[in-house]
Motif scaffolding. Structure first.
Motif, short mmCIF file in Angstrom:
data_model
loop_
_atom_site.label_atom_id
_atom_site.label_comp_id
_atom_site.label_asym_id
_atom_site.label_seq_id
_atom_site.Cartn_x
_atom_site.Cartn_y
_atom_site.Cartn_z
N PRO A 144 -2.69 10.80 2.48
CA PRO A 144 -3.42 9.63 1.95
C PRO A 144 -2.54 8.77 1.05
O PRO A 144 -2.56 7.54 1.14
CB PRO A 144 -4.57 10.27 1.16
N GLU A 145 -1.74 9.41 0.17
CA GLU A 145 -0.83 8.65 -0.68
C GLU A 145 0.24 7.94 0.14
O GLU A 145 0.62 6.80 -0.15
CB GLU A 145 -0.16 9.59 -1.70
N LEU A 146 0.74 8.64 1.19
CA LEU A 146 1.76 8.03 2.04
C LEU A 146 1.22 6.80 2.75
O LEU A 146 1.87 5.74 2.79
CB LEU A 146 2.25 9.06 3.07
N ALA A 147 0.01 6.93 3.32
CA ALA A 147 -0.59 5.79 4.02
C ALA A 147 -0.82 4.62 3.07
O ALA A 147 -0.51 3.47 3.38
CB ALA A 147 -1.91 6.22 4.66
N THR A 148 -1.37 4.91 1.88
CA THR A 148 -1.62 3.86 0.89
C THR A 148 -0.33 3.16 0.48
O THR A 148 -0.27 1.93 0.38
CB THR A 148 -2.29 4.46 -0.37
N SER A 149 0.72 3.94 0.25
CA SER A 149 1.99 3.39 -0.21
C SER A 149 2.68 2.54 0.86
O SER A 149 3.22 1.47 0.57
CB SER A 149 2.93 4.53 -0.65
N VAL A 150 2.66 3.01 2.10
CA VAL A 150 3.30 2.26 3.19
C VAL A 150 2.57 0.94 3.43
O VAL A 150 3.20 -0.11 3.59
CB VAL A 150 3.34 3.11 4.48
N VAL A 151 1.23 0.99 3.45
CA VAL A 151 0.46 -0.23 3.65
C VAL A 151 0.71 -1.22 2.51
O VAL A 151 0.89 -2.42 2.73
CB VAL A 151 -1.05 0.09 3.75
N ALA A 152 0.76 -0.71 1.27
CA ALA A 152 1.02 -1.57 0.13
C ALA A 152 2.40 -2.21 0.23
O ALA A 152 2.58 -3.39 -0.08
CB ALA A 152 0.90 -0.76 -1.17
N ALA A 153 3.39 -1.43 0.67
CA ALA A 153 4.75 -1.96 0.81
C ALA A 153 4.81 -3.04 1.89
O ALA A 153 5.47 -4.07 1.72
CB ALA A 153 5.71 -0.82 1.14
N ILE A 154 4.11 -2.81 2.99
CA ILE A 154 4.09 -3.80 4.08
C ILE A 154 3.45 -5.09 3.60
O ILE A 154 3.86 -6.20 3.97
CB ILE A 154 3.33 -3.24 5.30
N ARG A 155 2.45 -4.99 2.73
CA ARG A 155 1.77 -6.17 2.18
C ARG A 155 2.58 -6.85 1.08
O ARG A 155 2.16 -7.87 0.54
CB ARG A 155 0.40 -5.77 1.62
N GLY A 156 3.72 -6.26 0.71
CA GLY A 156 4.53 -6.85 -0.34
C GLY A 156 4.14 -6.41 -1.73
O GLY A 156 4.53 -7.03 -2.72
N HIS A 157 3.37 -5.33 -1.84
CA HIS A 157 2.96 -4.80 -3.14
C HIS A 157 3.48 -3.37 -3.29
O HIS A 157 2.72 -2.45 -3.58
CB HIS A 157 1.44 -4.82 -3.27
N ALA A 158 4.79 -3.21 -3.13
CA ALA A 158 5.38 -1.87 -3.15
C ALA A 158 5.22 -1.19 -4.50
O ALA A 158 5.25 0.04 -4.60
CB ALA A 158 6.86 -1.94 -2.77
N GLU A 159 5.03 -2.00 -5.58
CA GLU A 159 4.86 -1.38 -6.89
C GLU A 159 3.59 -0.54 -6.96
O GLU A 159 3.47 0.36 -7.79
CB GLU A 159 4.85 -2.45 -7.99
N VAL A 160 2.62 -0.84 -6.07
CA VAL A 160 1.40 -0.04 -6.00
C VAL A 160 1.76 1.40 -5.64
O VAL A 160 1.15 2.36 -6.14
CB VAL A 160 0.41 -0.63 -4.98
N ALA A 161 2.76 1.57 -4.75
CA ALA A 161 3.20 2.90 -4.36
C ALA A 161 3.71 3.68 -5.56
O ALA A 161 3.42 4.87 -5.72
CB ALA A 161 4.29 2.79 -3.29
N LEU A 162 4.47 3.00 -6.42
CA LEU A 162 5.02 3.66 -7.61
C LEU A 162 3.89 4.11 -8.54
O LEU A 162 3.90 5.24 -9.04
CB LEU A 162 5.96 2.69 -8.34
#
Length: 308
Positions: free
Chosen positions: A215-233
Motif C-alpha cells: 500500500p505504501e509503495l503504490a501510494t508513493s509511486v502514484v504520488a511521484a508520477i503526479r509530481g508530488h514525490a514528497e508525499v512518499a517521503l
C-alpha cells in the motif's frame, strides 16, 4: 509448492486491495463526522496503510511465529526507505518540502533506536508494548495540536465522500480482505520457508515485509508520477514510526514477542543505519535525487541477496 505460491500471491493481493478499500471508506466516514483533513491524514490514512503489517504481525505472533512478526516490522522499515523511496526518487526527485520534517525524522530515529534496544533486550513484553503505544498516541496528539498542515495524502483524496452503502461496503470489504489476506500470507509464507529450509525471520524480512508495504509503495509511486514525490517521503517516515511503536507495540500487548539474536545483531542495525543515512541525506542535500534513488535500490538488492 505451487499452491502455496498461488495462496501467497492471493494473500498479497487481498492485503493491498483491502487496505485501499479500507482507507477510502474510512476517509469518507471521517468526513461524514467532520474530522479535519490533517487529523484524517495522521490517523485514518496512516493507520489504514499500516493495517497489513499489524494484522500479519498479530497473526504471526499468535500462530507461534514471532520471527515473522519482528521480521515484518524491521524488513518493512528497511524496504520503505531503500525500496519505496528509491523507486519514487527515480520517477521524480524528492524535495524535502514537508513542514516539520526534521521533527518527524528525529522521531523515526528514536523509534529505530528503541527497536535496537529491544533487540538487545531479546524480548518485547506486554508492558513494553503498552509503553510504545502510549508514546505513539502522545506523539500523534502533539502533532495534531501543532496543526502543521502536513499530510500523507493529497488533500483532494482526504475530502472523499462516498454514498452510505458504498462507505459501509468499502470498510467491511476492506477489513475482510485484510483479515483473509493476512491469514493466507502467513500460512503460505511459513510453509514455503519450511520447504526450502529458509528461516521464518528471512521470510518476514523480505517477502512478507515487501508484501505488507505494497500500500505504501503504490501510494508513493502514484504520488511521484503526479509530481508530488514528497508525499512518499512523508508516508515512509510516518509509516516507519508507526510500524515500530504501533505495530510491534500492539502485537506485544497481545502476546510477548521474542527477538531473534541474529536479527538483533544484523538486521536491526541495518535498519538503524539506513534510517540515519536518510536523515543525513535530507539534512545535507535537502533532497533525494535519481542517483541517490538508484543507489538505494542497489543497496536493497544487495541486502536481500545477502539474506538469501
Amino acid at each position: 509448492m505451487l499452491m502455496h505460491i498461488v495462496l501467497l500471491s492471493l494473500g498479497l493481493a487481498l492485503l493491498t486491495a483491502g487496505a485501499e478499500f479500507l482507507v477510502r471508506g474510512a476517509i469518507s466516514l471521517a468526513n461524514r463526522f467532520g474530522m479535519p483533513p490533517l487529523l484524517i491524514g495522521l490517523t485514518v490514512v496512516g493507520f489504514g496503510t499500516s493495517m497489513p503489517e499489524l494484522l500479519v504481525s498479530l497473526k504471526a505472533a499468535l500462530a507461534g511465529a514471532p520471527a515473522l512478526a519482528v521480521g515484518n516490522v524491521v524488513g518493512s522499515n528497511t524496504a520503505n526507505i531503500l525500496l519505496i523511496l528509491g523507486a519514487a526518487a527515480i520517477i521524480s526527485p524528492i524535495a524535502a518540502r514537508i513542514p516539520n520534517l526534521t521533527r518527524d525524522l528525529v522521531m523515526m530515529l528514536v523509534a529505530a533506536l528503541t527497536m535496537l534496544g529491544l533487540g538487545y533486550l531479546g524480548n518485547v513484553t506486554p508492558v513494553l508494548g503498552g509503553a510504545m503505544v502510549v508514546v505513539l498516541v502522545a506523539y500523534l496528539a502533539w502533532i495534531a495540536s501543532v496543526k502543521s498542515g502536513a499530510s500523507c495524502a493529497d488533500e483532494a483524496e482526504l475530502h472523499t465522500r462516498l454514498a452510505g452503502w458504498k462507505e459501509a461496503a468499502f470498510i467491511i470489504g476492506g477489513l475482510a480482505g485484510l483479515f483473509i489476506g493476512a491469514s493466507l500470507l502467513i500460512d503460505s509464507a511459513t510453509a514455503i520457508a519450511r520447504q526450502f529450509g529458509i528461516s521464518e525471520a528471512v521470510i518476514g524480512l523480505t517477502i512478507v515485509a515487501i508484501g505488507t508495504s505494497l500500500p505504501e509503495l503504490a501510494t508513493s509511486v502514484v504520488a511521484a508520477i503526479r509530481g508530488h514525490a514528497e508525499v512518499a517521503l512523508g508516508n515512509v517516515v510516518g509509516s516507519n514510526i508507526f510500524n515500530i511503536l504501533g505495530i510491534l507495540g500492539v502485537t506485544a500487548m497481545v502476546a510477548p514477542v521474542p527477538v531473534d539474536a541474529s536479527m538483533a545483531n544484523f538486521d536491526i542495525p541495518v535498519m538503524l543505519a539506513v534510517s540515519l543515512a536518510l536523515f543525513a541525506l535530507i539534512l545535507i542535500a535537502g533532497r533525494i535525487g535519481r542517483g541517490a534513488g538508484l543507489a538505494m535500490l542497489a543497496a536493497y538488492t544487495g541486502y536481500v541477496a545477502w539474506l538469501y
